[in-house]
Design an enzyme around this catalytic site. Sequence first.
Site, PDB file in Angstrom:
ATOM      1  N   GLU A  83       0.885  -1.185   0.000  1.00  0.00           N
ATOM      2  CA  GLU A  83       0.000   0.000   0.000  1.00  0.00           C
ATOM      3  C   GLU A  83       0.910   1.219   0.000  1.00  0.00           C
ATOM      4  O   GLU A  83       1.358   1.665   1.050  1.00  0.00           O
ATOM      5  CB  GLU A  83      -0.887  -0.009   1.260  1.00  0.00           C
ATOM      6  CG  GLU A  83      -1.804  -1.209   1.374  1.00  0.00           C
ATOM      7  CD  GLU A  83      -3.040  -1.106   0.483  1.00  0.00           C
ATOM      8  OE1 GLU A  83      -3.276  -0.036  -0.114  1.00  0.00           O
ATOM      9  OE2 GLU A  83      -3.765  -2.110   0.383  1.00  0.00           O
ATOM     10  N   CYS A  96      -2.280   9.329   2.106  1.00  0.00           N
ATOM     11  CA  CYS A  96      -1.913   8.700   0.833  1.00  0.00           C
ATOM     12  C   CYS A  96      -2.934   9.084  -0.232  1.00  0.00           C
ATOM     13  O   CYS A  96      -2.619   9.115  -1.419  1.00  0.00           O
ATOM     14  CB  CYS A  96      -1.837   7.190   0.994  1.00  0.00           C
ATOM     15  SG  CYS A  96      -3.304   6.490   1.746  1.00  0.00           S
TER      16      CYS A  96
END
Length: 510
Positions: free
Chosen positions: A264, A298
């Site tokens: 991720e 993110c």
Amino acid sequence: MNKPEAPTSLSRDVAAFFAELGLPAESLSQGSTEIRSPINGEIIARVRFADAAEAKAAIGRSAEAFRQWRVVPAPVRGELIRQLGNELRAAKEGLGRLVTIETGKILSEGLGEVQEMIDICDFAVGLSRQLYGLTMVSERADHRLMEQWHPLGPTGVITAFNFPVAVWSWNAALALVCGNPVIWKPSEKTPLTAMATTALFRRAAARLDNIPADLVTLLIGGRDVGEVLVDDPRVALVSATGSTGMGRIVGERLARRFGRAILELGGNNAAILCPSADLDLALRATAFSAIGTAGQRCTSLRRIIVHGSVYDSFVPRLKKVYDTVTIGNPIDGSTLVGPLIDKRSYEAMQKALEAAAQAGGKVHGGKRVKGPGGDDAYYVSPALVEMPAQTGPVLNETFAPILYVLRYENFDEALALHNGVPQGLSSAIFTTDLRESERFLSASGSDCGLANVNMGSSGAEIGGAFGGEKETGGGRESGSDAWKAYMRRVTSAINFGHALPLAQGVKFDI
Ligand code: NAD
């Protein structure tokens, strides 16, 4: 400059919460690595980093816990996660505040992060009564095909600083109901929230009988400790969240030993603002996604691709928001933008802004502003940069509040700009034109793992699978069927007849 050594209010807050959790006061002064709050640069703890030998020993204990945990019925495993959710509910205020103190995100986001942990616990409890496989018809008479999902093994969870506890919970709640022990290597910048969360997990485990020791192990340390998890074949799965640079190393090392990976990694998220967009809604959504969390998600919005017909009405309004947004102490309820995590992050932001200006960008904002903490805290006004083209720093993720603005004239051009970066995490479109929104969501539209309509790129819910493509790493965690990555699939063919027909009509008579 000299750092305040005497306990101040933040370190007192941290000590009080640790005491509430039953953690000894010495746990905040065990070692030589200073942990500072980005709010004012104050030292809030000195922690000890584990070494490689400790990491290896922890993996051994986790492997033993796996042998016990994998045979516990999944709904019984779910009961542990139900207890963890209850502990998190009770500790939400304290843990949310600690998230704010350790990361600098505003208090409502700190609390929101703990809510996300509670939500994934609820999800995982339900999941513990599912973990379903399919049965398939066989081409052979008196045969049946079926699949089962079995526990996989010790799961290494490496987390980033910006979601110091939610990302752990996305992984751990699923891994634990799936039958896997968890070894957690948190960011070296945020060990205290990890210590507090692990204490809450232990409380939950103590409420039940027969929970194996070392079901969750915390390894506070640097990348060397992370690398031990990555290289050890006893760790069946490593879920690593962080920068693309980290993922490139971790992905390659895991591949070398055929270890399973959930990566991720960084995003470079964009929104397309179409002529028919509701501009008021788009303004609020853009502000939250681009400025919120000081651009340190993110999924933060990093690029907005604006149609020429609305550019001159939208961009000046956005600049006004950038000029007036409240920047300051994230514990203060009126603050919308807290500090950057550290000096390195501030310097990376300034470097990106200089490169953008050299590439012809018009920079608005992005200056250091005074926060509550003097020289050791890094507060900035968010930056909006109008770019003539998608070049230079626009192609990279700078983990700070920089929003690049690009202009387009036709939709294909907008899509090409949108997808024309190496990362593929989150994306958004603002439009009331069905053709545009459907095209954006179609196979020839956004190439990201997350694609939103009439909302920003950040702020995902736990019910869907979370993750992205290309240099974002391809991993999925959290909701939907992301749990399958934490399990071993077994496909079985069962013959309940007397003959032995072979598949594909093969003959082998002896
Ligand atoms: P980082 O890459 O510096 O560190 C992340 C973690 O990886 C830390 O625990 C670190 O110790 C560890 N690590 C670093 N190198 C390692 C190695 N070689 N082997 C094993 N472990 C190693 O990231 P950060 O600055 O903490 O976080 C910000 C980054 O994380 C941004 O790029 C952001 O986009 C990304 N992020 C991604 C997601 C997502 O779900 N896609 C979520 C949060 C953050």
